[in-house]
Design an enzyme around this catalytic site. Sequence first.
Site, short mmCIF file in Angstrom:
data_model
loop_
_atom_site.label_atom_id
_atom_site.label_comp_id
_atom_site.label_asym_id
_atom_site.label_seq_id
_atom_site.Cartn_x
_atom_site.Cartn_y
_atom_site.Cartn_z
N ARG A 125 40.20 -44.79 16.60
CA ARG A 125 41.46 -45.24 16.01
C ARG A 125 41.37 -46.74 15.82
O ARG A 125 41.15 -47.48 16.79
CB ARG A 125 42.65 -44.89 16.92
CG ARG A 125 44.01 -44.99 16.21
CD ARG A 125 45.17 -44.81 17.16
NE ARG A 125 45.25 -45.95 18.06
CZ ARG A 125 45.42 -45.85 19.38
NH1 ARG A 125 45.52 -44.69 19.97
NH2 ARG A 125 45.48 -46.95 20.11
N GLU A 144 41.78 -54.04 17.14
CA GLU A 144 40.62 -53.47 17.84
C GLU A 144 40.32 -52.10 17.24
O GLU A 144 41.13 -51.54 16.49
CB GLU A 144 40.91 -53.33 19.34
CG GLU A 144 42.05 -52.37 19.65
CD GLU A 144 42.38 -52.29 21.13
OE1 GLU A 144 41.65 -52.89 21.94
OE2 GLU A 144 43.37 -51.63 21.47
N ASN A 146 39.34 -48.33 18.82
CA ASN A 146 39.24 -47.54 20.04
C ASN A 146 38.27 -46.39 19.78
O ASN A 146 38.52 -45.55 18.92
CB ASN A 146 40.60 -46.95 20.42
CG ASN A 146 41.66 -48.02 20.58
OD1 ASN A 146 41.79 -48.61 21.63
ND2 ASN A 146 42.41 -48.26 19.52
N SER A 151 44.58 -42.08 21.84
CA SER A 151 45.63 -41.10 22.13
C SER A 151 46.76 -41.13 21.12
O SER A 151 46.80 -41.93 20.19
CB SER A 151 46.18 -41.35 23.54
OG SER A 151 46.69 -42.65 23.65
N LYS A 305 34.84 -55.12 23.09
CA LYS A 305 35.38 -56.31 22.41
C LYS A 305 34.26 -57.25 21.98
O LYS A 305 34.34 -57.91 20.96
CB LYS A 305 36.36 -57.05 23.33
CG LYS A 305 37.51 -56.20 23.84
CD LYS A 305 38.40 -55.72 22.72
CE LYS A 305 39.57 -54.90 23.23
NZ LYS A 305 39.21 -53.56 23.69
N LYS A 364 40.63 -61.67 25.39
CA LYS A 364 40.46 -60.23 25.54
C LYS A 364 39.25 -59.90 26.40
O LYS A 364 38.14 -60.27 26.06
CB LYS A 364 40.28 -59.57 24.16
CG LYS A 364 41.41 -59.85 23.19
CD LYS A 364 41.15 -59.19 21.84
CE LYS A 364 42.08 -58.02 21.68
NZ LYS A 364 41.98 -57.42 20.33
N GLU A 368 39.78 -51.10 27.72
CA GLU A 368 40.65 -50.29 26.87
C GLU A 368 41.90 -49.91 27.66
O GLU A 368 41.95 -50.07 28.87
CB GLU A 368 39.92 -49.01 26.43
CG GLU A 368 38.64 -49.25 25.66
CD GLU A 368 38.84 -50.05 24.39
OE1 GLU A 368 39.91 -49.89 23.76
OE2 GLU A 368 37.94 -50.82 24.03
N GLY A 369 42.88 -49.38 26.94
CA GLY A 369 44.03 -48.78 27.63
C GLY A 369 45.27 -49.63 27.64
O GLY A 369 46.29 -49.24 28.21
N ARG A 450 53.14 -47.72 16.46
CA ARG A 450 53.76 -48.03 17.75
C ARG A 450 54.52 -49.34 17.62
O ARG A 450 54.05 -50.28 16.96
CB ARG A 450 52.68 -48.15 18.84
CG ARG A 450 52.01 -46.85 19.18
CD ARG A 450 50.75 -47.06 19.98
NE ARG A 450 49.77 -47.83 19.23
CZ ARG A 450 48.68 -48.35 19.76
NH1 ARG A 450 48.43 -48.21 21.04
NH2 ARG A 450 47.85 -49.04 19.01
#
Length: 474
Positions: A125, A144, A146, A151, A305, A364, A368-369, A450
């Site tokens: 994603r 970024e 992913n 998700s 990253k 950064k 992740e997450g 989002r």
Amino acid sequence: MAAGWQDVVRDAAAVREAAAVAVDAALLAGVLMRTGEQPHSSDVVNYAPFTLLPSTVPRALFEQAYAVQQDFNLLVDAISQNKEFLEQTLASTIKVDDFTARLFRIYMQVLEEGLAQTVFLGINRSDYMFDCGLDGKAALRQIEINTIAASFGGLTSRTADVHRLVLKVLGKTEEASHLLPNNPAKGLALGIAKAWELYGSQRAVVMFLVEEVQRNIFDQRCIENELWNRNIHVVRKRFRDVFEQGSLDASRRLYMDGQEVAVVYYREGYVPQVYDQQNWEARLLLERSRAVKCPDIATQLAGTKKVQQELSRPGMLEKLLPGHPEAIARIRATFAGLYSLDEGEEGDRVAATAIADPDRFVLKPQREGGGNNLYGEELREVLEKIKDSPERTSYILMDKIRPQPALNYLLRAHSPLQVSECISELGIFGVYVRQGQELVLNEAAGHLLRTKAIEHADGGVAAGVAVLDTPYLV
């Protein structure tokens, strides 16, 4: 904010009525999460947080994000096959970042042994924000990409219907008809099903590798159910189950409890905290196997990253994607300013610039997450502390993106209904399947919007900061 929403946002009675309808619609549609109090049980659930109104997104930038997704799929796949690039790019990082170093060691071990895996599945994603320049024109800027456990492809498949109903309740039937259909769950399942088919064993199962605590289980079930509908058997296992029950036969086929596994779909394994010695051994067992890993460890490393920062160097995309000048131009057009903090003059200069003007940048780490990035005064403090240490090479620096805020209501269980100034982040899901050297599937599979209040610098839906949204194209 679309002119059409301004009248609504200030009408308290209309907002209250629409919010009540929206919450019930979300529950009916299955926009669900387990609760923090009972994260292991589906006996008590609540709606996943979402915006009351769909957020406006510039149509041209939305279309640009979709148009470049197949290019990013190609790029991630090319990086995952380029040992020399990964070795050179991550050389400084693995000296100071133990998590990336452990992943890299498994990667090298598997290569030395010889890959048993012949079919490769990528589900990624690519996330963007809309940067408002000094001229007021918005530009698409990649945050970024992913490459593991991307998700909300499931829940976002159901969110547009909720927003469609809300707009109708608010008397905006015409606007409701303009919301786009969106079903990433179906597209992601298509990729998993293709990889399963190419693996070539009707009896083999797809294994979802899942977290110990599974609050976001319904998001995964959306994809899982698409696979069951294709008569593909799905099992859900944790790392500890792999350690206790997993084995390889002489041809490195993976078995769990005697069942052959065709595809391992990771929804876990992207943060250091989940790995103890047993889990690292389980990860190695999976990587050594013939099963299709989504992602394989090379593709997880491609999402770091440091790799993202290295891609922005002049000439790097040309090396990785020779013969694809149009794809390279589309990819490069989405890049924000990215800077290396490697040891040496360039890194010294970048660190000094960021310490002097921290509000220009985001710091950064290789994580992740959501919830890991550093901003403002915190960025300055951390950089001051590590500026003369090799530890700084475990971070990259990126230009801070400045989107135009808009008013919306963020609906969260047990939270007051209040208007917030918000910014949004657009994600495009990509799925690809490669057999040997042949790319047999390469698609954009849907989108995720989002939204969060502007006082929150960092964090996604699972981290409890952002909420699910639907783009309203303008």
